[in-house]
Design an enzyme around this catalytic site. Structure first.
Site, PDB file in Angstrom:
ATOM      1  N   SER A 103     -20.039  -9.320   8.385  1.00 20.91           N
ATOM      2  CA  SER A 103     -18.833 -10.115   8.605  1.00 20.91           C
ATOM      3  C   SER A 103     -19.181 -11.590   8.438  1.00 20.91           C
ATOM      4  CB  SER A 103     -18.246  -9.826   9.973  1.00 20.91           C
ATOM      5  OG  SER A 103     -19.198 -10.152  10.939  1.00 20.91           O
ATOM      6  N   LEU A 104     -18.246 -12.440   8.730  1.00 22.40           N
ATOM      7  CA  LEU A 104     -18.449 -13.873   8.511  1.00 22.40           C
ATOM      8  C   LEU A 104     -18.381 -14.619   9.827  1.00 22.40           C
ATOM      9  CD1 LEU A 104     -16.051 -14.454   5.483  1.00 22.40           C
ATOM     10  CD2 LEU A 104     -18.531 -14.694   5.441  1.00 22.40           C
TER      11      LEU A 104
ATOM     12  N   CYS B 169      34.769 -11.505  17.037  1.00 23.25           N
ATOM     13  CA  CYS B 169      36.211 -11.271  16.939  1.00 23.25           C
ATOM     14  C   CYS B 169      36.726 -10.210  17.899  1.00 23.25           C
ATOM     15  CB  CYS B 169      36.602 -10.897  15.515  1.00 23.25           C
ATOM     16  SG  CYS B 169      36.175  -9.219  15.041  1.00 23.25           S
TER      17      CYS B 169
ATOM     18  N   LYS C 115     -18.940 -20.102   0.314  1.00 20.66           N
ATOM     19  CA  LYS C 115     -20.218 -19.422   0.096  1.00 20.66           C
ATOM     20  C   LYS C 115     -21.130 -20.350  -0.697  1.00 20.66           C
ATOM     21  CE  LYS C 115     -17.796 -15.076  -0.295  1.00 20.66           C
ATOM     22  NZ  LYS C 115     -16.669 -14.839  -1.187  1.00 20.66           N
TER      23      LYS C 115
ATOM     24  N   TYR D 176       4.451   2.129 -22.549  1.00 17.28           N
ATOM     25  CA  TYR D 176       3.346   2.475 -21.657  1.00 17.28           C
ATOM     26  C   TYR D 176       3.578   3.863 -21.038  1.00 17.28           C
ATOM     27  CZ  TYR D 176       0.247   2.367 -17.628  1.00 17.28           C
ATOM     28  OH  TYR D 176      -0.706   2.689 -16.698  1.00 17.28           O
ATOM     29  N   ASP D 177       4.786   4.074 -20.569  1.00 18.53           N
ATOM     30  CA  ASP D 177       5.110   5.380 -19.968  1.00 18.53           C
ATOM     31  C   ASP D 177       4.927   6.507 -20.968  1.00 18.53           C
ATOM     32  OD1 ASP D 177       5.654   4.436 -17.514  1.00 18.53           O
ATOM     33  OD2 ASP D 177       7.816   4.251 -17.837  1.00 18.53           O
TER      34      ASP D 177
ATOM     35  N   GLU E  83     -11.192  -7.327  -1.140  1.00 17.36           N
ATOM     36  CA  GLU E  83     -10.219  -7.156  -0.066  1.00 17.36           C
ATOM     37  C   GLU E  83      -8.989  -6.454  -0.635  1.00 17.36           C
ATOM     38  OE1 GLU E  83     -11.306  -8.264   2.829  1.00 17.36           O
ATOM     39  OE2 GLU E  83      -9.594  -8.670   4.133  1.00 17.36           O
TER      40      GLU E  83
ATOM     41  N   LYS F 280     -11.050 -21.031   9.579  1.00 14.10           N
ATOM     42  CA  LYS F 280      -9.805 -20.321   9.846  1.00 14.10           C
ATOM     43  C   LYS F 280      -8.583 -21.245   9.949  1.00 14.10           C
ATOM     44  CE  LYS F 280      -9.846 -16.313  10.893  1.00 14.10           C
ATOM     45  NZ  LYS F 280     -10.499 -15.399  11.821  1.00 14.10           N
TER      46      LYS F 280
ATOM     47  N   ASP G 280       7.195  -1.464 -20.951  1.00 18.53           N
ATOM     48  CA  ASP G 280       6.992  -0.437 -19.926  1.00 18.53           C
ATOM     49  C   ASP G 280       7.262   0.952 -20.499  1.00 18.53           C
ATOM     50  OD1 ASP G 280       6.599  -2.570 -18.363  1.00 18.53           O
ATOM     51  OD2 ASP G 280       8.276  -2.210 -16.988  1.00 18.53           O
TER      52      ASP G 280
ATOM     53  N   TYR H  83      -8.374  -8.218  -4.494  1.00 14.16           N
ATOM     54  CA  TYR H  83      -9.158  -9.306  -5.082  1.00 14.16           C
ATOM     55  C   TYR H  83     -10.615  -9.023  -4.729  1.00 14.16           C
ATOM     56  CZ  TYR H  83      -5.286 -12.319  -6.450  1.00 14.16           C
ATOM     57  OH  TYR H  83      -4.180 -12.836  -7.062  1.00 14.16           O
TER      58      TYR H  83
ATOM     59  N   GLU I 199     -12.670 -19.888  -1.753  1.00 14.79           N
ATOM     60  CA  GLU I 199     -11.457 -19.132  -2.086  1.00 14.79           C
ATOM     61  C   GLU I 199     -10.757 -18.765  -0.785  1.00 14.79           C
ATOM     62  OE1 GLU I 199     -12.207 -15.161  -3.728  1.00 14.79           O
ATOM     63  OE2 GLU I 199     -14.216 -15.270  -2.882  1.00 14.79           O
TER      64      GLU I 199
ATOM     65  N   ARG J 274     -14.894  -0.462   5.211  1.00 16.82           N
ATOM     66  CA  ARG J 274     -16.052  -1.105   5.819  1.00 16.82           C
ATOM     67  C   ARG J 274     -16.554  -0.340   7.040  1.00 16.82           C
ATOM     68  NH1 ARG J 274     -16.488  -5.069   9.849  1.00 16.82           N
ATOM     69  NH2 ARG J 274     -18.330  -6.385   9.611  1.00 16.82           N
TER      70      ARG J 274
ATOM     71  N   CYS K  85      32.600  -6.801  18.899  1.00 16.20           N
ATOM     72  CA  CYS K  85      32.015  -7.855  18.073  1.00 16.20           C
ATOM     73  C   CYS K  85      32.045  -9.178  18.834  1.00 16.20           C
ATOM     74  CB  CYS K  85      32.802  -7.963  16.774  1.00 16.20           C
ATOM     75  SG  CYS K  85      32.373  -9.405  15.800  1.00 16.20           S
TER      76      CYS K  85
ATOM     77  N   ASP L 102      -6.099 -11.725   4.292  1.00 11.69           N
ATOM     78  CA  ASP L 102      -5.950 -10.958   5.519  1.00 11.69           C
ATOM     79  C   ASP L 102      -5.610  -9.517   5.161  1.00 11.69           C
ATOM     80  OD1 ASP L 102      -5.915 -10.420   8.158  1.00 11.69           O
ATOM     81  OD2 ASP L 102      -4.009 -11.400   8.583  1.00 11.69           O
TER      82      ASP L 102
ATOM     83  N   CYS M 209      30.547  -4.752  12.767  1.00 12.01           N
ATOM     84  CA  CYS M 209      31.871  -5.076  13.267  1.00 12.01           C
ATOM     85  C   CYS M 209      32.876  -4.439  12.321  1.00 12.01           C
ATOM     86  CB  CYS M 209      32.054  -6.591  13.258  1.00 12.01           C
ATOM     87  SG  CYS M 209      33.784  -7.078  13.315  1.00 12.01           S
TER      88      CYS M 209
ATOM     89  N   LYS N 199      -9.327 -16.759   2.354  1.00 13.37           N
ATOM     90  CA  LYS N 199      -9.745 -15.568   3.083  1.00 13.37           C
ATOM     91  C   LYS N 199      -8.505 -14.696   3.218  1.00 13.37           C
ATOM     92  CE  LYS N 199     -12.225 -14.073   7.203  1.00 13.37           C
ATOM     93  NZ  LYS N 199     -11.388 -12.976   7.641  1.00 13.37           N
TER      94      LYS N 199
ATOM     95  N   CYS O 176      37.603 -10.843  11.186  1.00 15.29           N
ATOM     96  CA  CYS O 176      36.434 -11.409  11.857  1.00 15.29           C
ATOM     97  C   CYS O 176      35.998 -12.740  11.229  1.00 15.29           C
ATOM     98  CB  CYS O 176      35.292 -10.396  11.781  1.00 15.29           C
ATOM     99  SG  CYS O 176      33.799 -10.976  12.577  1.00 15.29           S
TER     100      CYS O 176
HETATM  101  S1  IVH Z   1     -16.977 -12.821   1.702  1.00 19.01           S
HETATM  102  C1  IVH Z   1     -21.042 -11.233   3.985  1.00 19.01           C
HETATM  103  N1  IVH Z   1     -14.659 -13.574   0.852  1.00 19.01           N
HETATM  104  O1  IVH Z   1     -13.418 -11.327   5.785  1.00 19.01           O
HETATM  105  C2  IVH Z   1     -19.569 -11.129   4.026  1.00 19.01           C
HETATM  106  N2  IVH Z   1     -14.747 -12.120   2.719  1.00 19.01           N
HETATM  107  O2  IVH Z   1     -14.782 -11.835   8.337  1.00 19.01           O
HETATM  108  C3  IVH Z   1     -18.983 -11.689   2.806  1.00 19.01           C
HETATM  109  N3  IVH Z   1     -12.556 -11.487   3.577  1.00 19.01           N
HETATM  110  O3  IVH Z   1     -15.057  -8.284   6.055  1.00 19.01           O
HETATM  111  C4  IVH Z   1     -17.522 -11.671   2.856  1.00 19.01           C
HETATM  112  N4  IVH Z   1     -11.377 -12.611   2.116  1.00 19.01           N
HETATM  113  O4  IVH Z   1     -13.065  -8.339   4.510  1.00 19.01           O
HETATM  114  C5  IVH Z   1     -15.327 -12.849   1.760  1.00 19.01           C
HETATM  115  N5  IVH Z   1     -12.654 -14.298  -0.038  1.00 19.01           N
HETATM  116  C6  IVH Z   1     -13.325 -13.581   0.860  1.00 19.01           C
HETATM  117  C7  IVH Z   1     -12.669 -12.820   1.844  1.00 19.01           C
HETATM  118  C8  IVH Z   1     -13.434 -12.110   2.766  1.00 19.01           C
HETATM  119  C9  IVH Z   1     -11.334 -11.801   3.157  1.00 19.01           C
HETATM  120  C10 IVH Z   1     -12.843 -10.615   4.738  1.00 19.01           C
HETATM  121  C11 IVH Z   1     -13.805  -9.527   4.428  1.00 19.01           C
HETATM  122  C12 IVH Z   1     -14.837  -9.533   5.513  1.00 19.01           C
HETATM  123  C13 IVH Z   1     -14.231 -10.441   6.515  1.00 19.01           C
HETATM  124  C14 IVH Z   1     -15.301 -11.190   7.234  1.00 19.01           C
END
Ligand code: IVH
Length: 672
Positions: free
Chosen positions: A84-85, A414, A293, A38-39, A176, A317, A35, A226, A116, A139, A411, A120, A429, A118, A435
């Site tokens: 979206s999915l 005690c 996918k 690097y610094d 994400e 989910k 480190d 990722y 992979e 987005r 407390c 959050d 306390c 999903k 105590c």
């Molecule tokens: S693929 C056409 N892969 O989930 C959309 N999405 O509900 C392809 N998300 O807005 C998305 N992990 O932000 C994909 N491994 C993953 C994901 C992922 C999280 C989110 C993404 C998207 C939302 C859709």
């Protein structure tokens, strides 16, 4: 002055080198340099850019620290909409998805899927032109997002320029942004300690960080990425399949989930889902499902889209991490250090597979900020191993008879006074010596090396003595007999004898040690010494008021309040009396007034890496009356410089201030 060709080349090469090490560290988790090294590289580049501002490029690694605050975010129209999915919530729904895919593709074989977790977090679009990161956008509504480039540049796992070769001229990578759980917990803990607002969950924390107009704030937040796909691809191509394309992205330095796998058939898909559900708590980031996918890009194209979601992908989910329930009551739990934590008693509710009936409310500030009352409907969150917590109330569902939560004055364990200092989020306390909740800690501290130093009385023995109710306070230690000791687990006659001898020996102590052994909050070894020197005995200390206490060299208002609160508790005084009754004694101490302490009024600055923790050296100096400052000025008397000392040392030399290495400091202290 214009930079020479030479400095230009140097800046360029430093930038490349730093980005290379960034990638080794963040993306590959396999650093090649320390480190510190690097610094140094980073500082060299910073110095060069400060000298020649023309050399500063927006993709310079020095820019990861954040840029000037913005007034607002610009809009970004996504060249390819961010969709979206569709969701599946059980095996049947997933099987339906797979059947539809096969029917549309007229396949009788199994379909290959890339799977992979999903994550959050928040979807992000990263635009690379000629391999350089030129824009990062949220987005938004899928068509128009916000330009968060400045913040994106501060995220260490996002390459500012792609490595390798062969990337398309314009490439839009999607992924994400998330906040790792560990970083989130640290961030919230710090916020709570400072009495600031905490975040409800890592997703909110990531969103709040990414939408900071001041990128310096974003730079301090532990965000990561990722990448899971791509949008616009111009002037070049990716692979024939999603997996090949992801491998290319990875080769260019983009971070891909290590959990990514290729599976065929719904049995394997289900298996992956179950494995991931089991591992969910153990991962360092929140996930809310698994994304599947279709791997083949031609097949993807053939399948196309319905409204806002592709037909070639689905999110299966997991159960939610947050649920609603009712707050039945609030109890206060006393921790081993005396901190009072409000604990919510809940109408039992299942959260992500586990029944939750208790959750933490952290402290009074949090209760107020979350606007929680008894009777409220609240949102509870359970993530991983951390204690479930009440995230917030749902005020719209508040019953008319909802009751406010108040901090108990005494407390619950005690009966000692509960103290909450101004500016402090935590209430405590003040019956430290008495105590029951703090008993084990208090006695372990009392017996420790820097306190009464009772040799052989380890933590396990203390646990046993208390669990068997043989002792309640430190004073009880001196009433134990040889038989009682010998009767304990893992104790032979010989070791029992030794322990008795050690107890006998510990009766002869010093006033600083004795004061330290009482475990008064904020009274460390050095403060105990200052107090002992100043007051010369327990009684004068006991009688001192706030002002008097603050004339002692390193005693400020907070320490003073803790001392006063401690001595105000009759139970604490009883234990001190019992200890003296048991024969604890110390030689008389010569009182030294604050201004007569050997280092009174001397100002020290500590810099560089020292062999002992800085706080220890600081306390040692303060106990002798010195002040320890953070920066060097004309008023500084001594600078103690360890290895790799930097600007402070330089300044001291410039101002002609005496510089001591650690050995010289020892010599100075020995002469006092
Ligand atoms: S693929 C056409 N892969 O989930 C959309 N999405 O509900 C392809 N998300 O807005 C998305 N992990 O932000 C994909 N491994 C993953 C994901 C992922 C999280 C989110 C993404 C998207 C939302 C859709």
């Amino acid at each position: 002055m214009m930079p020479s060709a030479e400095s230009q080349a140097e800046a360029e090469s430093l930038r490349k080198e730093i980005e290379y090490h960034n990638r080794r560290y963040y993306a590959l988790d396999d650093p090649e340099i320390t480190d510190i090294a690097y610094d140094q590289l980073l500082r060299q580049l910073q110095a060069l850019e400060a000298q020649y501002p023309e050399l500063l490029t927006p993709d310079s690694p020095t820019q990861r620290v954040g840029a000037k605050p913005l007034d607002a975010f610009a809009e970004v129209v996504h060249p390819v909409p961010m969709l979206s999915l569709d969701n599946a919530f059980d095996q049947q729904e997933f099987a339906n998805f797979d059947r539809r895919v096969r029917e549309r593709l007229e396949l009788t074989d199994e379909v290959s899927y890339i799977v992979e977790p999903k994550l959050d977090g928040l979807a992000i679009s990263l635009l690379y032109e000629e391999g350089q990161l030129v824009r990062g956008a949220t987005r938004g509504d899928g068509n128009v997002g916000e330009d968060v480039t400045q913040n994106i540049r501060t995220i260490p796992t996002i390459p500012l320029c792609l490595t390798g070769s062969g990337w398309p001229k314009r490439l839009e990578v999607r992924g994400e942004i998330y906040m790792p759980k560990a970083g989130f917990n640290r961030l919230n803990e710090r916020a709570r300690q400072r009495g600031e607002k905490s975040f409800a969950n890592p997703r909110n924390a990531a969103a709040g960080s990414l939408r900071q107009l001041d990128s310096k704030i974003a730079a301090g937040r532990p965000l990561a990425i990722y990448c899971y796909g791509f949008g616009l691809v111009e002037g070049g191509r990716l692979g024939k399949s999603h997996s090949e394309s992801m491998a290319l992205l990875e080769g260019w330095g983009l971070r891909i989930s290590p959990e990514l796998e290729k599976v065929s058939g719904i049995a394997s898909c289900h298996n992956y889902y179950q494995q991931m559900a089991k591992r969910r708590d153990g991962l360092d980031y929140d996930i809310d499902g698994v994304v599947y996918k279709v791997d083949d890009l031609q097949q993807q194209q053939h399948l196309g889209f319905v409204s806002r979601a592709p037909r070639w992908a689905i999110a299966w989910k997991f159960p939610a991490l947050e649920e609603m329930t009712q707050l039945l009551d609030v109890d206060f739990q006393v921790g081993r250090t005396g901190a009072l934590t409000p604990v919510a008693r809940l109408e039992p509710v299942q959260v992500a597979g586990v029944i939750v009936s208790n959750a933490t409310l952290h402290n009074m500030d949090e209760i107020q900020r979350k606007d929680v009352r008894i009777g409220d409907t609240v949102i509870v969150r359970r993530a991983g191993d951390v204690i479930p917590e009440v995230v917030r109330s749902v005020p719209a569902k508040r019953p008319a008879d909802a009751k406010e939560i108040s901090l108990p004055k005494q407390c619950p364990e005690c009966g000692s006074e509960v103290i909450r200092l101004e500016d402090e989020a935590v209430a405590r306390c003040s019956g430290g010596l008495f105590c029951p909740a703090q008993r084990k800690e208090a006695i372990k501290h009392f017996a420790s090396r820097k306190a009464l130093d009772i040799e052989g009385l380890g933590d396990k023995l203390v646990d046993q003595l208390i669990d068997r109710a043989l002792i309640h306070t430190p004073a009880d230690l001196f009433t134990l007999t040889l038989e009682q000791f010998a009767d304990l687990d893992r104790m032979a006659e010989k070791s029992a004898q030794n322990l008795l001898k050690a107890l006998e020996k510990s009766r002869q102590t010093t006033l600083p040690r004795f004061l330290f052994s009482l475990g008064i909050r904020e009274v460390g070894e050095a403060t105990a010494r200052s107090l002992a020197l100043y007051f010369g005995g327990i009684e004068p200390l006991q009688l001192a008021d706030l002002d008097k206490l603050q004339t002692v060299s390193d005693v400020g208002p907070i320490v003073a309040e803790h001392i006063i609160a401690f001595f105000r508790q009759p139970h604490n005084i009883e234990v001190i009396d019992a200890l003296i009754e048991a024969g604890i004694q110390w030689p008389a101490i010569e009182q030294i007034a604050a201004d007569q302490q050997p280092l009174a009024d001397k100002i020290f600055v500590l810099t560089g890496s020292l062999s002992r923790p800085r706080s220890v050296i600081k306390e040692q100096l303060q106990a002798l009356g010195a002040k320890v400052a953070g920066s060097v000025s004309k008023k500084t008397d001594y600078v103690v410089a360890g290895e790799d000392a930097g600007s402070k040392l330089a300044k001291a030399e410039k101002l002609g201030i005496e510089v001591l290495d650690e050995a010289a400091l020892e010599v100075l202290l020995a002469q006092l």
